[in-house]
Write an enzyme that holds these catalytic residues in place. Sequence first.
Site, short mmCIF file in Angstrom:
data_model
loop_
_atom_site.label_atom_id
_atom_site.label_comp_id
_atom_site.label_asym_id
_atom_site.label_seq_id
_atom_site.Cartn_x
_atom_site.Cartn_y
_atom_site.Cartn_z
N ASP A 285 0.85 -1.24 -0.07
CA ASP A 285 -0.06 0.03 0.00
C ASP A 285 1.02 1.11 -0.02
O ASP A 285 1.42 1.93 0.93
CB ASP A 285 -0.77 -0.32 1.15
CG ASP A 285 -1.75 1.11 1.34
OD1 ASP A 285 -1.98 1.75 0.52
OD2 ASP A 285 -2.26 1.23 2.67
C1 SPV Z 1 -6.60 1.44 4.67
O1 SPV Z 1 -7.27 0.66 4.92
O2 SPV Z 1 -5.92 1.54 3.54
C2 SPV Z 1 -6.35 2.57 5.33
C3 SPV Z 1 -6.30 2.37 7.05
O3 SPV Z 1 -5.95 3.75 4.75
S1 SPV Z 1 -4.80 1.96 7.64
O4 SPV Z 1 -4.46 0.73 6.72
O5 SPV Z 1 -4.91 1.71 8.88
O6 SPV Z 1 -3.85 3.04 7.23
MG MG Z 2 -5.27 3.36 2.97
#
Ligand code: SPV
Ligand code: MG
Length: 284
Positions: free
Chosen positions: A54
Amino acid sequence: MTSYRSFRELMAQGELVRVAGAHDALGATLAQQAGFQAVWASSFEVSASRCLPDASILTMTEYLSAAANMQKAIGIPVVADVDTGYGNNLNVAHMVHEYEAAGITAVCIEDKLFPKVNSFAATSHDLLPLPDFTAKLRTAKSAQQGDDFYVIARTEALINGLGVDEALERCSAYADAGADAVLVHSKKKDEREVVEFLDGWDGRRPVVIVPTTYPQWSAAEATKHGVSVVIYANQGLRATVQALRDTFRTIYDDGTSLGVESGIAPVSDVFALQRLDDWLALEA
Ligand code: SPV
Ligand code: MG
């Protein structure tokens, strides 16, 4: 399924909104069936579903496609996690045009620098200077075509270790810039800094939280402190990972699927999720 309430309509009811994270239409549908009021199209989940981090690697089009596929399948609103808005103000304006045109009624933009990395990753989480992020929010709000579109401004001030005062100052400026709600994210193991934020917040915009690292703080408790929206961002994904791992391992080791049959959904259950009967009725 096409008729769904907008996220703004949901918020207008004035009750706690509980949101479950998903990355595809199947997860979104199961969240709806469990009773959640909205679905979080999580950047973490969508990235993980491609076995990618991510980290602003997938493109806006790919995130939008995932969010739109979820929204098409469910009758509750999707809240799309749009990271930093995928670049600068121009990207933010384009993002709003595209998401709104696709029927997404709420997005959440975060104040990290592009490219961003997931909040829980052991790396730097530098923030955009405050005036630059408020400009993004004003851009987003002026880019929307309809009144319904809802923009959540997320601060990563606590993730960055900048403290509650910085988070409050930023969220206050985000409200001034037109944000419809603020999200204060924390990676602490308890809710103390979030409570401190809530105690200092003037309440002029709803507050959204993501209690991933402080799961002991219930939605009921959070509501008492003034929280309006609770997002369970990634528990579905993590359940899936564990379930698939256990199931595949057992089948492989046993040389038969007999040992898992009683614990997995029957094919008829999957047919129901696919609304197979409705589709077959079209043949009649
Ligand atoms: C996501 O679920 O992509 C978020 C929340 O942004 S976190 O992973 O907690 O940053
Ligand atoms: Mg996110």
